[in-house]
Structures are given as structure tokens and as C-alpha cells.
Scaffold this active site. Sequence first.
Site: not given
Ligand code: DX5
Ligand code: ZN
Length: 221
Positions: A11, A35, A37, A39, A68, A70, A139, A145, A177, A199
Site C-alpha cells: 500500500s 494498493h 488508498d 480518502m 480502495h 474510502m 477491513m 490510517f 487490509d 503498508g
Molecule cells: C487503511 C488503509 C490501508 C493501509 C494499511 O485505512 O486502507 O490500506 O494502507 O496500512 P498498514 O498495513 O500499515 O496497516
Molecule cells: Zn486500503
Amino acid sequence: MSAPSPRVAPSILSADLARLPAELAIVDPLRDWVHCDVMDNHFVPNLTFGPMVVEAARRLTSAPLDVHLMIEKPWTTLEAFRRAGADTVIVHLEACPQPAEVLRRIRGSGARAGLAIKPGTPYASAAPLLPELDQLLVMTVEPGFGGQAFMPEMLDKVRAAAADRAAHGLAFAIEVDGGIHDETARAARAAGADVFVAGHAIFRAPEPIKALAALRAAVGA
Ligand code: DX5
Ligand code: ZN
């Protein structure tokens, strides 16, 4: 129908965006997907990037892009993310009053259709939509975050999805994730997950490519 083979998706939320070409090049030899993200500071309390950064990632890697969303009203931006190069578009069930229609529109655009559920959303809310989707994202942290702790109780949803997939001869991927590292990925794999987003465990590791290799080994990818 057999379950998909395991895939690992670094990610870029945890990457250094000022060095995105280098960050993607480092993981390129071993990543399956990348991936992204997105937001909006409304659906989640964080604000990241939109189609422009996805389009930049598109030019930096040949990996399928797992996008993804959000964001609220995700159906209003589907075409923009497709044009930017998204291969899979994931919307949140909580953001869609008519999720089946949104999933059909994603598939109609030629992308794989993903549906994500937050920790507080029961698996049963997503279960009727399984024939409409290519990927269910469970999730394993509260979205918003990177770097949060994995919620092991979410694996009950993964187990339920894997059981329904087998019982109904479906082939959707089950993605986890949030808080994924070697140990949590192994547990999620045992529960039936096949796509592992990570990530911090990759991009914040001292040697990201070694961390990615270890994560692959943990899930048999
Ligand atoms: C969180 C994201 C994830 C994030 C995961 O809202 O959807 O994709 O990048 O990060 P880690 O692997 O650090 O938990
Ligand atoms: Zn994500």
C-alpha cells in the site's frame, strides 16, 4: 470453484510519495498488485489523494492497481479512477445506499468490482452481494490510517466469506487490509484470505524487499 492463489499488495499510503518512483521500483520484483488508498476526510478522518496520483502510479508500475475508495458517493468518481488506470475499484458498503448498482457499474466499466466492510459492519450485510463482486475487502483496522494494530476478531468474517464462497461455487477474492505483517497474514491466510494489503510492514521496514519476500513466504505466495 477453487479459491484464488494468494497475492500481496503493498500500500503506497505508507510509502514516501516524494520518492514514489523509487518506492515502487523497490517492491516491483515481488509485488502482485499495488494498493492505492483514496480518502476524502468525510468517509474517514484523513485526506490522501485522487485520480492524479493513481495515474502517476499507473505510469510507474505495470502492476494491477487495487484502488480502495474510502470516500462518500464513490459512484461519482468511478470513471475518473478507471481512466487513471485502476484495475480493481473497491467501494465501501457503508458509503453506498445501492451497492449492487455501484458494483454493476464498476464491472460495466471493465474493472474488477470490490466491496469493503469496516470493522463495525457485519459480514451478513455483504453476503447477499457476493455474486455481484470480484473481491470482498474485510477491513482489519478502522479505515483511515496506516500503522494500526490488526483486529483478530475480523477473521470470523473472512472464515464466513470463505465458507460461502465454497458453498456457492463463487470465485471472488477475499482481501484483508490493516495491520498485516507476517504473523497476522499467516492467520488471515489460514482463515481463507487471498489478497494481503500491507503498508507499514513493507514500506516502513528497514529493507522493504526483504519484508515483502517474508510476507509472501508467510502466505505461500
Ligand atoms: C487503511 C488503509 C490501508 C493501509 C494499511 O485505512 O486502507 O490500506 O494502507 O496500512 P498498514 O498495513 O500499515 O496497516
Ligand atoms: Zn486500503
